[in-house]
Motif scaffolding. Sequence first.
Motif, mmCIF file in Angstrom:
data_model
loop_
_atom_site.group_PDB
_atom_site.id
_atom_site.type_symbol
_atom_site.label_atom_id
_atom_site.label_comp_id
_atom_site.label_asym_id
_atom_site.label_seq_id
_atom_site.Cartn_x
_atom_site.Cartn_y
_atom_site.Cartn_z
ATOM 1 N N VAL A 212 0.541 -1.280 -0.174
ATOM 2 C CA VAL A 212 0.202 0.330 -0.243
ATOM 3 C C VAL A 212 0.931 1.092 0.040
ATOM 4 O O VAL A 212 1.031 2.309 -0.671
ATOM 5 C CB VAL A 212 -0.488 -0.200 1.683
ATOM 6 C CG1 VAL A 212 -1.756 1.235 1.694
ATOM 7 C CG2 VAL A 212 -1.685 -1.071 1.107
ATOM 8 N N LEU A 213 1.809 1.267 0.979
ATOM 9 C CA LEU A 213 2.758 2.299 0.865
ATOM 10 C C LEU A 213 3.725 3.016 -0.354
ATOM 11 O O LEU A 213 3.753 3.819 -1.403
ATOM 12 C CB LEU A 213 3.589 2.391 2.157
ATOM 13 C CG LEU A 213 3.665 2.454 3.756
ATOM 14 C CD1 LEU A 213 4.484 2.096 4.439
ATOM 15 C CD2 LEU A 213 2.121 4.075 4.312
ATOM 16 N N LEU A 214 4.237 1.301 -1.020
ATOM 17 C CA LEU A 214 4.564 1.956 -2.348
ATOM 18 C C LEU A 214 3.629 1.911 -2.911
ATOM 19 O O LEU A 214 3.882 2.952 -3.969
ATOM 20 C CB LEU A 214 5.551 0.421 -2.995
ATOM 21 C CG LEU A 214 5.749 0.013 -4.150
ATOM 22 C CD1 LEU A 214 6.899 0.974 -4.008
ATOM 23 C CD2 LEU A 214 6.652 -1.609 -4.479
ATOM 24 N N GLY A 215 2.541 1.720 -3.185
ATOM 25 C CA GLY A 215 1.115 2.235 -4.370
ATOM 26 C C GLY A 215 1.486 3.717 -4.644
ATOM 27 O O GLY A 215 1.170 4.499 -4.905
ATOM 28 N N CYS A 216 1.051 4.080 -2.754
ATOM 29 C CA CYS A 216 0.794 5.542 -3.328
ATOM 30 C C CYS A 216 2.323 6.176 -3.208
ATOM 31 O O CYS A 216 2.050 7.397 -3.559
ATOM 32 C CB CYS A 216 0.612 5.855 -1.394
ATOM 33 S SG CYS A 216 -0.611 5.179 -0.931
ATOM 34 N N GLY A 217 2.909 5.761 -2.591
ATOM 35 C CA GLY A 217 3.879 6.419 -3.367
ATOM 36 C C GLY A 217 4.395 6.308 -5.044
ATOM 37 O O GLY A 217 4.962 7.994 -5.574
ATOM 38 N N LEU A 218 3.611 5.474 -5.146
ATOM 39 C CA LEU A 218 4.135 5.737 -7.058
ATOM 40 C C LEU A 218 3.172 6.267 -7.166
ATOM 41 O O LEU A 218 3.035 7.814 -8.388
ATOM 42 C CB LEU A 218 4.143 4.189 -7.623
ATOM 43 C CG LEU A 218 5.024 3.737 -6.903
ATOM 44 C CD1 LEU A 218 4.747 1.516 -7.434
ATOM 45 C CD2 LEU A 218 6.542 3.991 -8.256
ATOM 46 N N VAL A 219 1.944 6.981 -6.737
ATOM 47 C CA VAL A 219 0.527 7.981 -7.674
ATOM 48 C C VAL A 219 1.310 9.027 -6.956
ATOM 49 O O VAL A 219 1.122 9.718 -8.133
ATOM 50 C CB VAL A 219 -0.622 8.217 -6.597
ATOM 51 C CG1 VAL A 219 -1.684 8.955 -7.094
ATOM 52 C CG2 VAL A 219 -0.492 6.220 -7.082
ATOM 53 N N ILE A 220 1.519 9.066 -6.036
ATOM 54 C CA ILE A 220 1.861 10.830 -5.674
ATOM 55 C C ILE A 220 3.384 11.398 -6.447
ATOM 56 O O ILE A 220 3.207 12.295 -7.465
ATOM 57 C CB ILE A 220 2.655 10.671 -4.301
ATOM 58 C CG1 ILE A 220 2.009 10.760 -2.957
ATOM 59 C CG2 ILE A 220 3.288 11.972 -4.483
ATOM 60 C CD1 ILE A 220 2.048 10.817 -2.316
ATOM 61 N N ARG A 221 4.370 10.055 -6.534
ATOM 62 C CA ARG A 221 5.375 10.608 -7.585
ATOM 63 C C ARG A 221 4.323 11.013 -9.671
ATOM 64 O O ARG A 221 5.347 11.656 -10.104
ATOM 65 C CB ARG A 221 6.797 9.052 -8.381
ATOM 66 C CG ARG A 221 7.722 9.919 -8.955
ATOM 67 C CD ARG A 221 8.196 8.692 -9.336
ATOM 68 N NE ARG A 221 7.147 7.659 -10.433
ATOM 69 C CZ ARG A 221 7.230 7.006 -10.973
ATOM 70 N NH1 ARG A 221 8.309 6.071 -10.219
ATOM 71 N NH2 ARG A 221 6.979 5.562 -12.157
ATOM 72 N N ASN A 222 3.798 10.128 -9.546
ATOM 73 C CA ASN A 222 3.174 10.487 -11.227
ATOM 74 C C ASN A 222 2.776 11.564 -11.129
ATOM 75 O O ASN A 222 2.480 12.511 -12.049
ATOM 76 C CB ASN A 222 1.860 8.950 -11.062
ATOM 77 C CG ASN A 222 2.882 8.025 -11.506
ATOM 78 O OD1 ASN A 222 3.596 7.892 -12.134
ATOM 79 N ND2 ASN A 222 2.049 6.770 -11.811
ATOM 80 N N ARG A 223 1.395 11.445 -10.257
ATOM 81 C CA ARG A 223 0.836 13.253 -10.431
ATOM 82 C C ARG A 223 1.580 13.973 -10.014
ATOM 83 O O ARG A 223 1.613 15.978 -11.077
ATOM 84 C CB ARG A 223 -0.242 13.368 -9.432
ATOM 85 C CG ARG A 223 -0.861 12.726 -8.895
ATOM 86 C CD ARG A 223 -2.434 12.497 -8.040
ATOM 87 N NE ARG A 223 -3.320 11.203 -8.261
ATOM 88 C CZ ARG A 223 -3.941 11.439 -7.024
ATOM 89 N NH1 ARG A 223 -4.206 12.407 -6.540
ATOM 90 N NH2 ARG A 223 -5.254 10.834 -7.113
#
Length: 156
Positions: free
Chosen positions: A50-61
Motif C-alpha cells: 500500500v505504501l509503495l502504491g501511494c508513493g508511485l501515485v504521488i510521484r506520477n502526479r
Amino acid sequence: MYTAAVAISAGRPVVPALESGQWLVHGTWAPLVAGGRSHLAAIAGIVGLVLLGCGLVIRNRLEERRSLGNIGETSRDEFMTDRERVQKLVSENGGRMKQSKIVDSVDWSKAKVSRLLAELEEDEQITKLRLGRENLVCLPDHEPTASKSPEQPKSE
C-alpha cells in the motif's frame, strides 16, 4: 474421505491431504499450517505494498504537474519558424556559432541549415564568415572585430 489436488514441485507431485492438514511432498508429510506469526508477515507485506502504491501515485502526479508547467515553453518553440529557431540558437550561444554546431544542434540536414543560413544572410539577419573549412555564423554586432574592413567605423 480423501480429497486431493495435485501440484508439481521440483518435477514431483505434491498432494495435499485436506483431512489431515498435511502435504505430501517428495514422499514425506509436511505440516500444512505455517508458523504462528505468519499473519503478521502478511499484514506487513500488505502495508508495504500500500505504501509503495501511494508513493508511485504521488510521484506520477508530481510528474504530470511538471509536464503541464512545461507545455507553455514547448508550444512556444513549436510555433517558431525555422529561421527564428536558428537565430535563437545562435543568440543563446553568445551571438556566434559554427555552422557545424548548428547542424548538430537541430534535427535537420546540412543542406537545409545551409539554405536557411543563406536566406538569413541575404536578409542581413546574420553574417557568415569563412574560417578555413568552416563557417562562423554571427548575429549583427557579434562579428569578430578583425573581420570588419578598415573603412568600416567601429560603431557598425
